[in-house]
Design a protein around this motif. Structure first.
Motif, PDB file in Angstrom:
ATOM      1  N   ASP A  10       0.824  -1.214   0.000  1.00 51.99           N
ATOM      2  CA  ASP A  10       0.000   0.000   0.000  1.00 51.99           C
ATOM      3  C   ASP A  10       0.855   1.260   0.000  1.00 51.99           C
ATOM      4  OD1 ASP A  10      -2.386  -1.285  -0.184  1.00 51.99           O
ATOM      5  OD2 ASP A  10      -3.140  -0.702   1.797  1.00 51.99           O
ATOM      6  N   TYR A  41      -7.734  -2.898   1.535  1.00 48.79           N
ATOM      7  CA  TYR A  41      -6.593  -2.495   0.728  1.00 48.79           C
ATOM      8  C   TYR A  41      -6.823  -1.095   0.163  1.00 48.79           C
ATOM      9  CZ  TYR A  41      -4.882  -7.300   0.877  1.00 48.79           C
ATOM     10  OH  TYR A  41      -4.414  -8.518   1.282  1.00 48.79           O
ATOM     11  N   ASN A 115      -7.599  -6.890  -7.262  1.00 51.71           N
ATOM     12  CA  ASN A 115      -6.521  -6.515  -6.352  1.00 51.71           C
ATOM     13  C   ASN A 115      -5.433  -7.586  -6.385  1.00 51.71           C
ATOM     14  OD1 ASN A 115      -4.831  -5.551  -4.404  1.00 51.71           O
ATOM     15  ND2 ASN A 115      -6.267  -5.750  -2.708  1.00 51.71           N
ATOM     16  N   ASP A 118      -3.631  -8.941  -3.071  1.00 51.14           N
ATOM     17  CA  ASP A 118      -4.327  -9.670  -2.008  1.00 51.14           C
ATOM     18  C   ASP A 118      -3.670 -11.033  -1.807  1.00 51.14           C
ATOM     19  OD1 ASP A 118      -7.864 -10.220  -1.275  1.00 51.14           O
ATOM     20  OD2 ASP A 118      -6.065 -10.931  -0.281  1.00 51.14           O
TER      21      ASP A 118
END
Length: 572
Positions: A10, A41, A115, A118
């Motif tokens: 992130d 996220y 994503n 993940d």
């Protein structure tokens, strides 16, 4: 923002978005505040909250992390029409997780993901496919459009696929009127999809070594979180309308009243996974949006019940063994909830039990069933309390008694008098460290002249996360990073993150402890008017290492990080 080995995915994404001027610092701060409050996220928060175009996020993920980019409209990648992919990744699973199976070639499974960072989902895909996962980035609308075109052949799906209509959200719709009668809830709870969903949730949590599952209802969604190595991680949650049948299914397994939704309920059940029998303790709590369920996973195969392997330093282990092999006296374990006190008590029992000793325990709850030991579960509603159990124990010719926790003067006095009359008593107290156990017992009313001759040792303990052996990174800390820490090495280790540890940098936990054995000097302090400060200082003078010092020894050995020790022992 500059990259470093400690940057999380992130952090790297945020730095890239700022550097490319795709978002402002104000928007980033808003997204980070949402992440702090709700979890999740950064990429998902930015898109779902409308803070950035989904094309920009997909592009950024591709550029910063070297992940290929997939687009339906420009046909950037060829879709494998292999029907086996549909069986391997069912449509419901693909829709729920916003993924699309692109191809499988040998041991490589290429999957388009909303994503691609993940790691929990990637790990789950590895288990399902038996392959290494190659993630590909894309927008949510492109993935959903691809799912419709791949899994369905009806006119509606062809229309959307051919015209390129963006499908922003697709979810299973619940009926306008839900049957909440007992018969209706039973029927829905026993439906095949609900049974499979609960089974998958349990399997996934146990496979990831989770200690707890949290299923929480909110106004427009469900939150599903697993506690792994003491930290909660957000997981992909089922649709909101599945909450009631999932809770009903768990209640049925736990033999709870499915029609009662106004009062808290507690229950237990067992599951068998991979030839392992796992106990689950269930707590149901009514909230304004429905019932929150917490499942405590008690997997004995994943717990070390050998004192030698708990993490004690050798000299501390010698002090503790001297106390627990005494014929009579008191041994207390202290620490907050979740610090591993019960596990240490079980390890002590495993070490000292024999056919020549009669061992009785009274617990709330009985977390693990131990062979050859008589265990009692307290039931306050019928008068079976710690104190009443202990009084009965004394008529059972015991050698060793374990009391789950000393909560009141009555229980404490029976423990002390049992120790005076020739029994070894093991128990726990909720105090911050070992020396404060003495002041706590005196404060609740135990006479110092009775406590001093019976107290053998007090153990204060915490659990720290162990660095992942696959990715931990050696470095030489600067003086400003060490603060007051005194280390006997110039090189220590810090966390990085890799697929083996779900990108957390840590895997598993171990013990840091301080063991205060009561010498004659300390016993004389107990009988006099002594402050906590004087008790602690005298224990230090007699050789007691603090929790912090115990943690530093593990930092020197590369078992954990300095940051983890500081956070656990000082909360910073």
């Amino acid at each position: 923002m500059t990259k470093s080995a400690k940057d999380s995915p992130d952090d790297r994404l945020a730095a890239f978005l700022i550097d490319q001027r795709l978002i402002s610092r104000e928007i980033l701060d808003k997204a980070l505040a949402i992440r702090e409050a709700t979890g999740g996220y950064l990429s998902e928060i930015l898109v779902t909250k409308g803070l950035i175009a989904e094309d920009d996020v997909a592009f950024s993920l591709s550029e910063e992390f070297g992940v290929p980019l997939f687009s339906v409209q420009n046909g950037s990648m060829e879709i494998d029409e292999d029907p086996e992919l549909k069986k391997l990744i069912p449509k419901q699973f693909a829709m729920r997780n916003i993924i699309f199976p692109l191809s499988r070639k040998g041991n490589i499974f290429t999957c388009v993901m909303f994503n691609p960072l993940d790691v929990m989902l990637i790990d789950e895909l590895k288990k399902i496919t038996g392959c290494q996962i190659k993630p590909v980035a894309s927008t949510k609308s492109d993935i959903l459009r691809a799912i419709e075109g791949f899994y369905d052949t009806g006119a509606v799906s062809r229309k959307y696929h051919q015209q390129g209509h963006a499908i922003n959200s697709i979810e299973l719709q619940s009926p306008s009127t839900v049957d909440e009668s007992t018969e209706g809830m039973l029927a829905r709870a026993k439906a095949a999809p609900v049974v499979k969903l609960v089974d998958l949730m349990l399997w996934q949590a146990i496979d990831k070594r989770a200690s707890d599952i949290h299923l929480e209802p909110f106004e427009d969604h469900i939150s599903l979180r697993y506690r792994i190595d003491g930290k909660l991680y957000e997981m992909t949650a089922p649709p909101k309308h599945m909450h009631l049948p999932i809770v009903s299914r768990i209640k049925i397994l736990s033999r709870l009243d499915i029609s009662e939704k106004r009062l808290p309920q507690d229950g237990t059940f067992m599951v068998k996974i991979h030839e392992r029998t796992v106990d689950l303790r269930i707590s149901v709590l009514p909230t304004i949006y429905g019932e929150k369920v917490v499942l405590r996973i008690l997997d004995r195969t994943g717990v070390v019940l050998e004192l030698q392997e708990m993490g004690f330093e050798e000299d501390d282990l010698d002090k503790l063994r001297k106390a627990i092999f005494s014929p009579y006296g008191l041994v207390f374990l202290t620490g907050p909830t979740g610090s591993g006190k019960s596990t240490t008590l079980y390890a002590i029992l495993q070490e000292i039990k024999s056919t020549e000793k009669n061992i009785l325990t009274v617990e709330d709850p009985v977390e693990y069933r131990l062979a050859g030991i008589n265990q009692v579960q307290v039931k306050p509603d019928i008068g079976l309390t710690f104190a009443s159990s202990l009084r009965s124990f004394l008529r059972q010719d015991p050698d060793i008694m374990l009391v789950g926790e000393v909560r009141d003067l009555e229980t404490a006095e029976i423990c002390v008098r049992s120790a005076l009359t020739g029994h070894l008593v093991l128990s726990t107290l909720h105090t911050n460290d070992a020396p404060s156990a003495v002041t706590r017992l005196i404060d609740i009313g135990v006479e110092p002249y009775l406590l001093a001759p019976t107290l053998l040792a007090v153990v204060g303990q915490r659990l720290v996360r162990k660095l992942c052996p696959e990715c931990k990174e050696a470095y030489s800390p600067e003086k400003k990073d060490l603060g007051s820490a005194k280390l006997n090495t110039d090189v220590i280790y810090r966390s990085r993150g890799c697929p083996a540890c779900n990108n957390t940098g840590y895997r598993g936990r171990t013990l840091v402890a301080e063991v205060m054995s009561t010498s004659e000097d300390l016993k004389s302090l107990i009988t006099g008017t002594v402050s906590y400060r004087d008790m602690r200082q005298r224990a230090r003078d007699l050789g007691m290492k603090t929790l912090y010092e115990s943690g530093l020894r593990k930092v020197e050995k590369g078992i954990t990080s300095l940051e983890e020790v500081m956070q656990v022992t000082f909360g910073i």
